[in-house]
Design a protein around this motif. Structure first.
Motif, PDB file in Angstrom:
ATOM      1  N   LEU A 155      31.467  91.526   2.470  1.00 46.63           N
ATOM      2  CA  LEU A 155      32.432  90.433   2.386  1.00 46.63           C
ATOM      3  C   LEU A 155      31.958  89.509   1.273  1.00 46.63           C
ATOM      4  O   LEU A 155      30.804  89.055   1.279  1.00 46.63           O
ATOM      5  N   VAL A 156      32.816  89.252   0.303  1.00 43.83           N
ATOM      6  CA  VAL A 156      32.469  88.439  -0.864  1.00 43.83           C
ATOM      7  C   VAL A 156      33.404  87.244  -0.934  1.00 43.83           C
ATOM      8  O   VAL A 156      34.625  87.388  -0.823  1.00 43.83           O
ATOM      9  N   VAL A 157      32.823  86.062  -1.118  1.00 41.40           N
ATOM     10  CA  VAL A 157      33.600  84.830  -1.245  1.00 41.40           C
ATOM     11  C   VAL A 157      33.301  84.209  -2.603  1.00 41.40           C
ATOM     12  O   VAL A 157      32.139  84.052  -2.976  1.00 41.40           O
ATOM     13  N   HIS A 158      34.345  83.869  -3.339  1.00 40.57           N
ATOM     14  CA  HIS A 158      34.199  83.195  -4.626  1.00 40.57           C
ATOM     15  C   HIS A 158      34.818  81.803  -4.540  1.00 40.57           C
ATOM     16  O   HIS A 158      36.012  81.664  -4.257  1.00 40.57           O
ATOM     17  N   SER A 159      33.988  80.784  -4.774  1.00 43.60           N
ATOM     18  CA  SER A 159      34.465  79.401  -4.796  1.00 43.60           C
ATOM     19  C   SER A 159      34.519  78.922  -6.236  1.00 43.60           C
ATOM     20  O   SER A 159      33.578  79.137  -7.006  1.00 43.60           O
ATOM     21  N   ASP A 160      35.607  78.260  -6.596  1.00 47.44           N
ATOM     22  CA  ASP A 160      35.738  77.700  -7.938  1.00 47.44           C
ATOM     23  C   ASP A 160      34.987  76.371  -7.979  1.00 47.44           C
ATOM     24  O   ASP A 160      35.375  75.399  -7.332  1.00 47.44           O
ATOM     25  N   ILE A 161      33.886  76.327  -8.740  1.00 47.95           N
ATOM     26  CA  ILE A 161      33.084  75.105  -8.840  1.00 47.95           C
ATOM     27  C   ILE A 161      33.145  74.522 -10.252  1.00 47.95           C
ATOM     28  O   ILE A 161      32.292  73.724 -10.639  1.00 47.95           O
ATOM     29  N   THR A 162      34.174  74.904 -11.007  1.00 47.56           N
ATOM     30  CA  THR A 162      34.326  74.403 -12.372  1.00 47.56           C
ATOM     31  C   THR A 162      34.367  72.885 -12.410  1.00 47.56           C
ATOM     32  O   THR A 162      33.783  72.249 -13.299  1.00 47.56           O
ATOM     33  N   HIS A 163      35.047  72.291 -11.432  1.00 39.55           N
ATOM     34  CA  HIS A 163      35.237  70.838 -11.405  1.00 39.55           C
ATOM     35  C   HIS A 163      33.938  70.073 -11.202  1.00 39.55           C
ATOM     36  O   HIS A 163      33.876  68.867 -11.454  1.00 39.55           O
ATOM     37  N   LEU A 164      32.879  70.776 -10.769  1.00 33.79           N
ATOM     38  CA  LEU A 164      31.608  70.102 -10.530  1.00 33.79           C
ATOM     39  C   LEU A 164      30.796  69.913 -11.813  1.00 33.79           C
ATOM     40  O   LEU A 164      29.809  69.178 -11.821  1.00 33.79           O
ATOM     41  N   SER A 165      31.216  70.590 -12.876  1.00 34.24           N
ATOM     42  CA  SER A 165      30.578  70.449 -14.195  1.00 34.24           C
ATOM     43  C   SER A 165      29.076  70.714 -14.146  1.00 34.24           C
ATOM     44  O   SER A 165      28.282  70.011 -14.779  1.00 34.24           O
ATOM     45  N   LEU A 166      28.679  71.729 -13.389  1.00 39.12           N
ATOM     46  CA  LEU A 166      27.270  72.096 -13.299  1.00 39.12           C
ATOM     47  C   LEU A 166      26.921  73.106 -14.395  1.00 39.12           C
ATOM     48  O   LEU A 166      27.734  73.974 -14.718  1.00 39.12           O
ATOM     49  N   PRO A 167      25.724  73.012 -14.987  1.00 45.54           N
ATOM     50  CA  PRO A 167      25.311  74.058 -15.924  1.00 45.54           C
ATOM     51  C   PRO A 167      25.204  75.382 -15.192  1.00 45.54           C
ATOM     52  O   PRO A 167      24.838  75.417 -14.019  1.00 45.54           O
ATOM     53  N   LEU A 168      25.526  76.468 -15.877  1.00 46.05           N
ATOM     54  CA  LEU A 168      25.495  77.775 -15.235  1.00 46.05           C
ATOM     55  C   LEU A 168      24.079  78.147 -14.835  1.00 46.05           C
ATOM     56  O   LEU A 168      23.168  78.159 -15.659  1.00 46.05           O
ATOM     57  N   SER A 169      23.893  78.423 -13.543  1.00 38.09           N
ATOM     58  CA  SER A 169      22.588  78.831 -13.040  1.00 38.09           C
ATOM     59  C   SER A 169      22.377  80.317 -13.305  1.00 38.09           C
ATOM     60  O   SER A 169      23.263  81.126 -13.056  1.00 38.09           O
ATOM     61  N   LYS A 170      21.209  80.673 -13.837  1.00 39.07           N
ATOM     62  CA  LYS A 170      20.887  82.073 -14.108  1.00 39.07           C
ATOM     63  C   LYS A 170      19.924  82.623 -13.044  1.00 39.07           C
ATOM     64  O   LYS A 170      19.091  83.478 -13.326  1.00 39.07           O
ATOM     65  N   THR A 171      20.020  82.094 -11.828  1.00 42.72           N
ATOM     66  CA  THR A 171      19.154  82.535 -10.746  1.00 42.72           C
ATOM     67  C   THR A 171      19.985  83.174  -9.637  1.00 42.72           C
ATOM     68  O   THR A 171      21.218  83.131  -9.652  1.00 42.72           O
ATOM     69  N   ILE A 172      19.287  83.751  -8.682  1.00 44.03           N
ATOM     70  CA  ILE A 172      19.925  84.336  -7.506  1.00 44.03           C
ATOM     71  C   ILE A 172      19.150  83.888  -6.274  1.00 44.03           C
ATOM     72  O   ILE A 172      17.925  83.719  -6.336  1.00 44.03           O
ATOM     73  N   SER A 173      19.866  83.650  -5.176  1.00 38.75           N
ATOM     74  CA  SER A 173      19.226  83.223  -3.932  1.00 38.75           C
ATOM     75  C   SER A 173      19.667  84.116  -2.781  1.00 38.75           C
ATOM     76  O   SER A 173      20.786  84.630  -2.769  1.00 38.75           O
ATOM     77  N   PHE A 174      18.751  84.291  -1.823  1.00 39.20           N
ATOM     78  CA  PHE A 174      19.043  85.027  -0.593  1.00 39.20           C
ATOM     79  C   PHE A 174      18.800  84.069   0.559  1.00 39.20           C
ATOM     80  O   PHE A 174      17.664  83.641   0.791  1.00 39.20           O
ATOM     81  N   MET A 175      19.884  83.708   1.261  1.00 39.15           N
ATOM     82  CA  MET A 175      19.802  82.680   2.287  1.00 39.15           C
ATOM     83  C   MET A 175      20.058  83.251   3.672  1.00 39.15           C
ATOM     84  O   MET A 175      21.004  84.007   3.877  1.00 39.15           O
ATOM     85  N   SER A 176      19.204  82.868   4.600  1.00 41.95           N
ATOM     86  CA  SER A 176      19.318  83.353   5.962  1.00 41.95           C
ATOM     87  C   SER A 176      20.513  82.719   6.660  1.00 41.95           C
ATOM     88  O   SER A 176      20.777  81.525   6.512  1.00 41.95           O
ATOM     89  N   LEU A 177      21.222  83.538   7.433  1.00 38.97           N
ATOM     90  CA  LEU A 177      22.333  83.023   8.242  1.00 38.97           C
ATOM     91  C   LEU A 177      21.830  82.538   9.592  1.00 38.97           C
ATOM     92  O   LEU A 177      22.589  81.957  10.362  1.00 38.97           O
ATOM     93  N   ASN A 178      20.534  82.766   9.868  1.00 42.25           N
ATOM     94  CA  ASN A 178      19.941  82.331  11.131  1.00 42.25           C
ATOM     95  C   ASN A 178      18.704  81.483  10.843  1.00 42.25           C
ATOM     96  O   ASN A 178      18.784  80.507  10.132  1.00 42.25           O
ATOM     97  N   GLU A 179      17.563  81.880  11.373  1.00 41.08           N
ATOM     98  CA  GLU A 179      16.340  81.094  11.214  1.00 41.08           C
ATOM     99  C   GLU A 179      15.287  81.794  10.365  1.00 41.08           C
ATOM    100  O   GLU A 179      14.132  81.392  10.355  1.00 41.08           O
ATOM    101  N   GLU A 180      15.685  82.834   9.660  1.00 39.82           N
ATOM    102  CA  GLU A 180      14.736  83.538   8.801  1.00 39.82           C
ATOM    103  C   GLU A 180      14.465  82.710   7.540  1.00 39.82           C
ATOM    104  O   GLU A 180      15.239  81.823   7.191  1.00 39.82           O
ATOM    105  N   PRO A 181      13.373  82.995   6.824  1.00 39.83           N
ATOM    106  CA  PRO A 181      13.073  82.234   5.608  1.00 39.83           C
ATOM    107  C   PRO A 181      14.081  82.503   4.499  1.00 39.83           C
ATOM    108  O   PRO A 181      14.649  83.598   4.408  1.00 39.83           O
TER     109      PRO A 181
END
Length: 262
Positions: A155-181
C-alpha cells in the motif's frame, strides 16, 4: 550509442529481486474498505492519494480516485509506465536507490515477523497533468508476503507537500508502526542500517498535539480531546513551530513525519 534505459525498467530491475514467481490471488486480494482502514497508519500533511502496487505484475492494481485531485490524472489511465515517465529525471536514480534500500531492509536485515510492522518514507518530485512540478512524500508498507518471503503487494500513499517549500530530502526512513526502533534519515547509497534516529526536540504532549493536527483536527477539536484550554493548545503550537523552525503547522507536521517523531 547505447539506448537510454526507461525509468520504468530502472525500477523494475530493482523490484524483480523480491517479486514472486507465483501468487495465490485470493491471498493477495484486498477490498477498498480494508485499504481505508489501513490508511490509519499513515499521516498525510497535504492532499494525498494512494494505490496498491502488485509485485507479480510490477504495476498498480488499484489507484485511488484522489489522484485526479492531486496530480490531475484519471485513475484508470495511471499505470507504472505513465507514472514513472512523469517523475523528474534527476530523481529517478534516487527513487531506484531508495527502493533497493527498502528491499535490503525488509529481506536482508529485518526479521520476517516484523516486515508488516514498518513503513518506508522518502521524497521525490513529479510533474502533474499540467506539467507543474510537485514534491511528493512517499509512504508505503507491505500488505502481504508469500511462502517464499517475497512481496505480494504494498500500500503506497503519496502526499503533496509542495506547499511546505521544503528542500528535497535525499534520505530514506523506516518507521515502526508499533514500538519497534525507527531507522531514520538513512542514505540510500549504502547498505548500513545502524544510523540512530534523530532525537525529537518535542515533548510528549507537543507530539500528541502535533499528531492530532496531522489528523486534521483544529485547535478547538484538540482542546476538547485533550481537556486543555484553546489558549494552551495555541501555546503548544507556537512552541512546536519555534522548536522546529517552521513557519506554519503543516510544515511542522511534515518535518515530524519525515523524522519519525509522530
Amino acid at each position: 550509442m547505447a539506448r537510454k534505459e526507461t525509468p520504468e525498467n530502472q525500477l523494475k530491475k530493482v523490484w524483480r529481486n523480491h517479486s514472486p514467481q507465483w501468487k495465490d490471488k485470493d491471498k493477495s486480494r484486498i477490498s477498498e474498505e480494508e485499504l481505508y482502514e489501513l490508511m490509519g497508519n499513515i499521516f498525510c500533511p497535504g492532499p494525498f492519494y494512494f494505490f496498491v502496487f502488485d509485485f507479480l505484475q510490477h504495476d498498480f492494481v488499484y489507484v485511488n480516485r484522489k489522484v485526479k485531485e492531486v496530480l490531475g490524472y484519471e485513475p484508470e489511465k495511471v499505470n507504472i509506465r505513465s507514472f514513472t515517465e512523469r517523475i523528474i529525471e534527476e530523481d529517478i536514480e534516487h527513487l531506484a536507490k531508495c527502493e533497493k534500500k527498502a528491499g535490503n531492509f525488509f529481506f536482508n536485515y529485518l526479521p520476517k515477523p516484523l516486515i508488516p510492522k514498518y513503513k518506508v518514507s522518502y521524497c521525490f518530485r513529479i510533474k502533474d497533468a499540467h506539467k507543474v512540478e510537485k514534491q511528493l512524500l512517499h509512504q508505503s508498507f507491505v500488505l502481504g508476503i508469500d511462502d517464499r518471503d517475497t512481496i505480494l503487494n504494498t500500500l503506497v500513499v503519496h502526499s503533496d507537500i509542495t506547499h511546505l517549500s521544503l528542500p528535497l530530502s535525499k534520505t530514506i526512513s523506516f518507521m515502526s508502526l508499533n514500538e519497534e526502533p525507527h531507522y531514520l534519515g538513512l542514505s540510500p547509497e549504502d547498505e548500513a542500517f545502524s544510523k540512530p534516529g534523530l532525537p525529537s526536540p518535542l515533548s510528549q504532549r507537543e507530539k500528541e498535539v502535533l499528531r492530532l493536527f496531522a489528523e486534521g483536527d483544529n485547535d478547538q477539536d484538540i482542546s476538547k480531546k485533550l481537556h486543555l484550554s484553546v489558549h494552551t493548545i495555541h501555546t503548544h503550537r507556537n512552541n512546536i513551530r519555534s522548536k522546529l523552525g517552521c513557519r506554519n503547522t503543516a510544515q511542522a507536521v511534515a518535518i515530524a513525519i519525515r523524522n519519525g517523531w509522530i
